[in-house]
Design a protein around this motif. Sequence first.
Motif, PDB file in Angstrom:
ATOM      1  N   HIS A   1       0.833  -1.207   0.000  1.00 16.68           N
ATOM      2  CA  HIS A   1       0.000   0.000   0.000  1.00 16.68           C
ATOM      3  C   HIS A   1       0.872   1.264   0.000  1.00 16.68           C
ATOM      4  O   HIS A   1       0.374   2.354  -0.180  1.00 16.68           O
ATOM      5  CB  HIS A   1      -0.913   0.004   1.237  1.00 16.68           C
ATOM      6  N   ARG A   2       2.176   1.086   0.261  1.00 17.27           N
ATOM      7  CA  ARG A   2       3.123   2.212   0.293  1.00 17.27           C
ATOM      8  C   ARG A   2       4.027   2.084  -0.933  1.00 17.27           C
ATOM      9  O   ARG A   2       5.242   1.949  -0.814  1.00 17.27           O
ATOM     10  CB  ARG A   2       3.934   2.098   1.600  1.00 17.27           C
TER      11      ARG A   2
ATOM     12  N   GLY B   1       4.479  -5.212   9.688  1.00 21.67           N
ATOM     13  CA  GLY B   1       3.145  -5.678  10.057  1.00 21.67           C
ATOM     14  C   GLY B   1       2.720  -6.875   9.227  1.00 21.67           C
ATOM     15  O   GLY B   1       2.090  -7.810   9.732  1.00 21.67           O
TER      16      GLY B   1
ATOM     17  N   TYR C   1       6.633   0.464  12.637  1.00 27.07           N
ATOM     18  CA  TYR C   1       5.205   0.602  12.958  1.00 27.07           C
ATOM     19  C   TYR C   1       4.312  -0.026  11.898  1.00 27.07           C
ATOM     20  O   TYR C   1       4.605   0.040  10.702  1.00 27.07           O
ATOM     21  CB  TYR C   1       4.810   2.092  13.082  1.00 27.07           C
TER      22      TYR C   1
HETATM   23  C1  LIG Z   1      -5.354  -7.705   5.425  1.00 31.32           C
HETATM   24  C2  LIG Z   1      -5.362  -6.296   5.954  1.00 31.32           C
HETATM   25  N1  LIG Z   1      -5.465  -6.066   7.271  1.00 31.32           N
HETATM   26  C3  LIG Z   1      -5.457  -4.798   7.751  1.00 31.32           C
HETATM   27  C4  LIG Z   1      -5.347  -3.731   6.891  1.00 31.32           C
HETATM   28  C5  LIG Z   1      -5.319  -2.311   7.436  1.00 31.32           C
HETATM   29  N2  LIG Z   1      -3.919  -1.816   7.332  1.00 31.32           N
HETATM   30  C6  LIG Z   1      -3.546  -1.011   6.340  1.00 31.32           C
HETATM   31  S1  LIG Z   1      -1.911  -0.640   6.408  1.00 31.32           S
HETATM   32  C7  LIG Z   1      -1.709  -1.523   7.813  1.00 31.32           C
HETATM   33  C8  LIG Z   1      -0.383  -1.612   8.491  1.00 31.32           C
HETATM   34  C9  LIG Z   1       0.653  -2.289   7.669  1.00 31.32           C
HETATM   35  O1  LIG Z   1       1.875  -2.233   8.341  1.00 31.32           O
HETATM   36  P1  LIG Z   1       3.189  -2.744   7.669  1.00 31.32           P
HETATM   37  O2  LIG Z   1       2.961  -4.041   7.000  1.00 31.32           O
HETATM   38  O3  LIG Z   1       4.256  -2.695   8.705  1.00 31.32           O
HETATM   39  O4  LIG Z   1       3.472  -1.681   6.534  1.00 31.32           O
HETATM   40  P2  LIG Z   1       3.776  -0.109   6.668  1.00 31.32           P
HETATM   41  O5  LIG Z   1       2.440   0.580   6.652  1.00 31.32           O
HETATM   42  O6  LIG Z   1       4.512   0.112   7.927  1.00 31.32           O
HETATM   43  O7  LIG Z   1       4.579   0.207   5.452  1.00 31.32           O
HETATM   44  C10 LIG Z   1      -2.911  -2.121   8.199  1.00 31.32           C
HETATM   45  C11 LIG Z   1      -3.073  -2.972   9.399  1.00 31.32           C
HETATM   46  C12 LIG Z   1      -5.273  -4.010   5.513  1.00 31.32           C
HETATM   47  N3  LIG Z   1      -5.164  -3.022   4.609  1.00 31.32           N
HETATM   48  N4  LIG Z   1      -5.242  -5.281   5.057  1.00 31.32           N
END
Ligand SMILES: Cc1ncc(C[n+]2csc(CCOP(=O)(O)OP(=O)(O)O)c2C)c(N)n1
Length: 320
Positions: A66-67, A147, A177
Amino acid sequence: MDSLNRELMFNMYRKMYLIRKFEQKAIQLYWEGINRGALHTYIGEEAVAVGVCSALEKGDYVSSTHRGHGHCLAMNGDPRIMLAELLGKENGYCKGRGGSMHIADLDLGVLGANGIVGGGIPIAVGAALALDYKNTKKVVACFFGDGATSTGAFHEALNLASVWKLPIIFICENNLYAISTCVVNAVALEDLAHRADAYGMKNKVVDGNDVLQVYEEARKAREMVLTGEGPVFLECKTYRTEGHWVADPQIYRQRTEIEEWKKKCPIAYLKKNLIHLDPSYEKELYAIEQKVDEEIKQAESFAKNSPEPDPKDVLHYVLV
Ligand SMILES: Cc1ncc(C[n+]2csc(CCOP(=O)(O)OP(=O)(O)O)c2C)c(N)n1
């Protein structure tokens, strides 16, 4: 560092600076109300994408998160088309229908950003299986956050990739985080790299703010996975110096922590090292910055002047 030459180091500097400026522009357009979609920036983490992608070769693939803007730009994605996508324009990567979290460019090897945390990992393993099956001698670089290492898909995918000895490099961007959850409250390991031990996978902790170190380890990992001995896992320790998303109030961490990490800016670090190597490089780096600033201006103008999708076509290219 024999594999490093001046041109490569300058190119890495250019790409990190481009990512930083792209993200800053995206934030600015968000607060101006022009960029209305969700926005998770890669500011502070530029060395990970750039170090890894600089070690890849044509025909290799990356899976993103997502980033994902940094991964796409590091793979030579077009900032004009990316910004047009963020603004929901017809000229964007997904014709304005996908936004920040769905940018893909298969011609460049970018399998796509992904709004599902951990969702890119099994996709990357599938791509690695295809590369292996076709005996291509190419690899997949699979990016994900700290995460994501706590999702089921992560563990299933790593296990399968290891059992099948697939040509894949797993890159954990440990920025401390997952939204507001600090990694120390989620995982009882000092180094997430050791999660790969459970799957018999070689792993290494890397300074994710040192692009030259990331590059070197990714280059070695690429060679290693191509020997057929199975995947390699790199944990790149880094930090996102902006919020989880653009409007995150960040009440879960101390300002002093953010300031400390800003002092470890990967772009400033490479710049300092290059100038130390040869003071005349300062002028050349400045020229690179000027060129990128101009590129971002052009991207902004391209995106703003691109047409909106026609409302009657709004459901085209969308699964309903
Ligand atoms: C399966 C799922 N669970 C929860 C979310 C909500 N969510 C979006 S970003 C995020 C945190 C992700 O953290 P990380 O993998 O460490 O990536 P970062 O944002 O730190 O780059 C969460 C829990 C999601 N998008 N998809």
